[in-house]
Structure formats: C-alpha cells, structure tokens
Design an enzyme around this catalytic site. Structure first.
Site, mmCIF file in Angstrom:
data_model
loop_
_atom_site.group_PDB
_atom_site.id
_atom_site.type_symbol
_atom_site.label_atom_id
_atom_site.label_comp_id
_atom_site.label_asym_id
_atom_site.label_seq_id
_atom_site.Cartn_x
_atom_site.Cartn_y
_atom_site.Cartn_z
ATOM 1 N N THR B 126 0.814 -1.217 0.000
ATOM 2 C CA THR B 126 0.000 0.000 0.000
ATOM 3 C C THR B 126 0.848 1.268 0.000
ATOM 4 O OG1 THR B 126 -1.722 -1.179 1.183
ATOM 5 C CG2 THR B 126 -1.816 1.219 1.268
ATOM 6 N N GLU B 363 -6.338 -5.722 3.661
ATOM 7 C CA GLU B 363 -6.138 -6.912 2.821
ATOM 8 C C GLU B 363 -7.313 -7.119 1.863
ATOM 9 O OE1 GLU B 363 -4.103 -10.181 4.591
ATOM 10 O OE2 GLU B 363 -3.117 -8.865 6.022
#
Lengths: 262, 379
Positions: B126, B363
């Site tokens: 990320t 996730e």
C-alpha cells in the site's frame, strides 16, 4: 538420563460437585484435565531434558482409555513416550492397589534414573501413590519438592514444609513428588501437538505388566470410602509479632481483647 | 465432509485459550491504551510455533494445516485481535511469499529465524495513492547492474519498524502497469530504508502500523523475490492467504465479543431480572450466533480448499466478507447490550468494536471482496 513421569487424568475440580446422597464425585459432563501437580512434575523433567540432550521422558498413567487424551497433551508438551495401564481388572483400585500396578508398569519399562510424580491428585487428594510407588520399587523418595537440581547422579532438592523448607541430597535413582511452587508448566507447542495426535501410545493391560491380580483392582483395595465431603477451608492464620516474650504475650492479649475473645 | 474438530485442532484451541487468558488478556487494555507492541507474548508465541505455523516441519515450520491455522488465529483474536493480525501478517504476507517464490538461498537465509518468531516479517504494498488500486505503485526499483535502487514510500505497513524482513513491491517498468511490478526482500537496517510516521489507529493498536521510506536504498540483486515483472502475482496470491487470516481474526473478535456479552447478560440486572431473561435481547443473540457460525463455516471451507490445493480465491473472499461483517454486527450489538458499560474501557467489548472495523478494510476492502466475487459470477 531416563526419566519416568507419573501423571493422572482428573476431573476439573473447579467444575466438580459431590453427590449429597452417595457421597461420591459427580463426574458426568465434567471436563477431564491433567492433574495440576503432575504438570509441574512433567515440566521439571522437561527442564532436565532441555539441559541434558539425550534425556528421554516416558509418561506412565493408569486409567480408562480416554486417559490417552491427557497423554497426548503431555506428549505435545515434549515427552517422548507414553504408556497407559488400562484394564478392567485394575478398575476401582485404591492407592495401595494403584501403586502395585504402577510398580509393575515401571518394572516392565525397565531402566530409569528418576521418577517424577505430582504431590497428589486433585480428585482423591491422598498424596499416597507417589510414596507407595517409591517404597515398592525400593528407591529413595523426596515429597513436596519445590526446587530440584539433578547433576552427577545426585538430586539436590528443597522439600517444602509448612513454614520453611528442608535441603536434601538424594542419590539416583529416586522418586520426587512435585508441588506447584517447583516451576511454571509450559504450553503445548504446535509442532508437539501435531506429533502427539498421531503418536502410538502404548496401552498395557494387567497381563502385559505381569501384575498379580490379587493385589490390584477394587476387590484387592483395603480402602473403603464411608463419606465424601467438601472440607471447610482452613482460615488464614495470624502470626503475632514481637521481639520479647513479654511483648509477644502483650500483643496476643491485646489482639484477643480486640476480638472480644477475652 | 467432516464437521468435527480433529484431535490436533482440539489441542491447539485448548492451548491458545489457556495462553490468551494467562499471557494476553490481563495486559490488553494497557497495550491498547499505549499502542504498545506485545513483544514478550509474541516471542512466546514464536517459541510455540505460531510464527511458522502452516509450513512443513521438514522446512522448519510447525507442520499445521490451513484449517487448524485459521482456528489458531481465531482463538487468539477472541481475546486480542492485535495478536491475531500480527501472527497472520507474518505467516501469510511475509513467510508465505518467501516460502513460495523465494530461491533456495533466500529461504535458507530468512525463513529459519522467521519461523521461530525471532525475526518478524512485514509486507509493503500500500502507498498513499495506491490502496485498492494497487497497480498505481509509485515506488520504483531501478536496475543498476549490480544492485537495485529503491525510491518511494509505503503506508499503513503492519510491523513497520519492528519487523526485520520486508517483502516490498516496486515498479521496475512503469509502462507495463501491473506487469511492471516486482517484489523484493528488504532487510531492516539497509541504508536508505527508514521508518516514517507511526500511525495512531482506531483499533488493533497493539499491532504497529507505520510508513516506510526508501531513499536511494540499494538492494542486492539476489533480493529480487520471484521474477521481474511478476510482483503483482506475488502480492495477490499472498493476499489470498492473508484473507483467510483476516477472516479468522474477524471471526475471533466476533466470538470474543459474543462470549463477553453472554457473560454480562447473565449477571447484569435491570427491572429486577438479569438481561438474559429479556426475550428481545436473547433473540438478537441467537441471530448473532447464527451469523458467527455461518461465517465460520465459510472460512473453514476456504481454508480446507487451500489445504487440498483446490481453488480458494472466491471462497476466501466470501469468508472475509462474511466474517468481517459478522465482526461489525456482533461487536456493535455487544456494546449496545452492555449499555453505558460497553462504551467505557472497563469492559473489553469497547476495544473489540474498534478492533473489528479494520477487518472490513485491510487486505482487500469488503467492496474488493464483492468485486472478486462479481467477477466470478459474471465471468
């Protein structure tokens, strides 16, 4: 070193109640656990194994087939081998008969340097089986062990007393019975669990251990239970402080007066 | 189909229940308040085999199957969702990609210490502008002949600054989109690699999330994980495993909050009777239990599929969606049924409700789970 650890599957006493009429334990639906003091016995053996590679730990218990579950949990903590003495002929044994069976089991195992057991089981609370087993095997014993150091064929132990402890040296082979102060039992490991679940536990019957059937089982047991009851907790004692006899007596009298006893 | 617990599963659950009650529960409130990493208890979990749990014994793992693995995370998360996510991130997002895509040398170098928990692993995908749209990676890795040169930053990285081993994703060829992403193993302490801001999170506060910064960070050539341009596949396949763990974490939080509420309702009296005597509340508890159990079976099926080598991407997406929704539904009700006491920190349900929310986000958000499933429905 070869270590035998005697363990027992017991009902979780936090959950157990006594049948008020029959005076026996109500075991239905009560979960079974590894006896607490036996967990300390096993942990001490595991600590010796950690420090002395090549040490083997053999578990020994007597009980019904479901005692294998407890043995699996002990194996998952790190024991190497497990033996269950299980036979209807052994059922209902009191401490005398139980120690006869265990002694036969130990003789069949053969060689050992050290036997650990818990001080007592939380279901019977007798604290007799360990000492009886040692007597029948003809080895020295130390009960209520709160600290142990095993080196060069000698166990140096501290034996707990009501208000202190004794330091004792004892030659191997010997029997030590553990109390909870001895150590903090470890958890089962994941790897240990996966190994233990598939481990072939040896189940021996009365014939396998060659025990005389007239000294085991309910019929052979000299003990008869007349009554079971929950003992009243023994309250916390008070230690009267003071430097001289006069001061001690004075403090005692003043405490008794405060409670309107005198 | 076998719906009963195996002996292994019974023992794992029993052990972790005891562990959580003794080693975790008494300290959760402090760890949460101080956003403190629970180092000692994590070390103990490493010793017990939780940090290399679903990997074969012959490779140094604990040898558990995936169903038992998710049960372990569920059990831990009943008491502490933070412990659940620390264990799962390490196993699924750091150990798993190295075990699956690593060279023999990489595996030998990193996994032994990771499997014992001595070295924590982390996963850096990320970025500030690449969340769900993971293909928008700005971090780049340039081939400098004898090394890779990494520049960029990552955000919200679990274990950031604490972990020793990082699986980091970076663009090796921006023109190729997702096919231009590659994966690298970066060690803590590599010059040019530093931890940025430590995030001040709503929940799972004992799990540390931080920014990672790469400034002309030189990575040895041999630290490329998998092939050049195949990093996106490394990331997505790792997240498939990760979703099982997050679903398990969510399920554990839901069950933990449910159990706390049962306990509370049995002793809390209003209008002269305990709360478990109010039918309106008990009916809602029944609905909560149904949601938890339904989610549980979706999760165990997804884990069982992975264990058997069957497709599990869709199943894992269903499980994550169901478990995280159950976690929010149950924890919100749990706080409601505790009344004012549910809103203060004296009862664990307050923390559990905050811990639950992230399971719908990280996730892969719930929306991503639906995208994954929709793609399968209308393929």
């Amino acid at each position: 070193m070869k270590i035998i650890v005697c363990v027992k599957q017991v009902p979780d006493t936090n959950e157990v109640k006594i049948d008020p009429v029959k005076g026996t334990l109500i075991r239905d639906g009560v979960p079974s656990i590894l006896n607490h003091d036996d967990a300390n016995a096993l942990e001490e053996a595991l600590k010796i194994k950690d420090q002395n590679p090549g040490t083997t730990i053999t578990l020994l218990t007597m009980g019904p087939p479901q005692a294998q579950e407890m043995l699996q949990e002990c194996l998952a903590m790190g024991a190497d081998d497990a033996i269950l003495l299980s036979d209807r002929a052994l059922g209902g044994s009191d401490t005398w008969a139980t120690s006869n069976a265990l002694a036969a089991g130990v003789r069949k195992i053969g060689d050992f340097d050290l036997i650990f057991a818990g001080r007592q089981a939380i279901d019977g609370d007798t604290a007799q089986v360990g000492p009886q087993l040692a007597e029948k095997l003809g080895i020295p014993q130390v009960t209520y062990v709160q600290k142990a150091e095993v080196k060069d064929g000698v166990a140096k132990v501290e034996r707990a007393l009501e208000n202190g402890y004794e330091k004792i040296s004892v030659n191997l082979p010997c029997m030590l019975t553990a109390i909870k102060e001895l150590n903090e039992p470890r958890y089962m490991s994941i790897r240990g669990i996966f190994k233990a679940a598939k481990f072939p536990i040896k189940v021996w019957n009365a014939d396998d251990i060659g025990v005389d059937k007239t000294i085991v089982g309910l019929e052979a047991s000299p003990t008869n239970v007349f009554k079971s009851f929950t003992p009243k907790p023994k309250g916390q004692g008070v230690v009267v402080a003071g430097d001289t006899a006069k001061e001690l007596a004075g403090n005692l009298v003043s405490d008794l007066k405060k409670k309107h006893i005198i | 189909m076998d719906f009963s617990y195996s002996r292994e599963q019974q023992m794992v659950k029993k052990m972790l229940k005891e562990f959580s009650e003794v080693e975790v529960a008494p300290y959760c409130e402090d760890w949460d308040a101080n956003a403190e990493y629970p180092e000692e208890s994590m070390k103990k979990l490493g010793d017990l085999g939780l940090m290399g749990m679903p990997f074969p014994v012959e490779d140094g793992g604990a040898g558990a199957d995936y169903v038992t693995y998710v049960m372990a995370i569920e059990e831990l998360s009943k008491i502490s969702g933070a412990h659940g996510v620390i264990v799962q991130t390490h196993n699924a997002l750091a150990c798993w990609p190295i075990y699956t895509y690593g060279t023999e040398e990489q595996k030998k170098k990193y996994l032994p210490k990771m499997f014992t928990g001595e070295h924590l692993g982390a996963f850096g995908l990320t970025e500030p502008n690449a969340g769900t749209d993971a293909a928008m990676q700005q971090t780049k890795a340039e081939d400098k002949g004898d090394h890779w040169l990494l520049n960029g930053s990552k955000v919200f990285i679990s274990g950031g600054g604490i972990a020793e081993v990082y699986v980091i994703f970076a663009m090796t060829d921006k023109s190729k989109g997702t096919r231009g992403i590659s994966a690298f193993i970066v060690e803590k302490g590599t010059p040019g690699f530093s931890r940025g801001k430590k995030e001040n999170k709503m929940g799972i506060r004992a799990s540390i999330a931080a920014e990672l910064i790469f400034e002309d960070c030189k990575i040895p050539k041999e630290n490329l994980l998998g092939e050049v341009g195949k990093g996106f596949k490394v990331a997505m396949s790792s997240l498939d495993v990760g979703r099982l763990g997050i679903a398990a974490q969510a399920l554990g939080i839901a069950q933990g909050a449910f159990d706390e509420t049962v306990k509370y309702m049995k002793q809390r009296k209003q209008f002269g009777r305990t709360l478990d005597k109010f039918q309106a509340l008990t009916f809602e508890m029944s609905a909560m239990r149904t949601k938890i159990d339904g989610a549980r079976f979706l999760l165990y099926r997804a884990a069982d599929n992975r264990q058997k080598g069957l497709p599990s991407t869709i199943e894992a997406a269903e499980a994550k969606l169901a478990c995280s929704e159950a976690a929010m539904f149950v924890t919100t009700k749990a706080v409601q049924f505790h009344g004012g006491y549910g809103y203060i920190k004296d009862y664990p349900v307050e923390r559990m409700m905050r811990d639950a929310k992230i399971t719908e986000i990280y996730e892969g958000t719930s929306e991503v789970m639906k995208m994954v499933m929709a793609g399968d429905i209308f393929k």
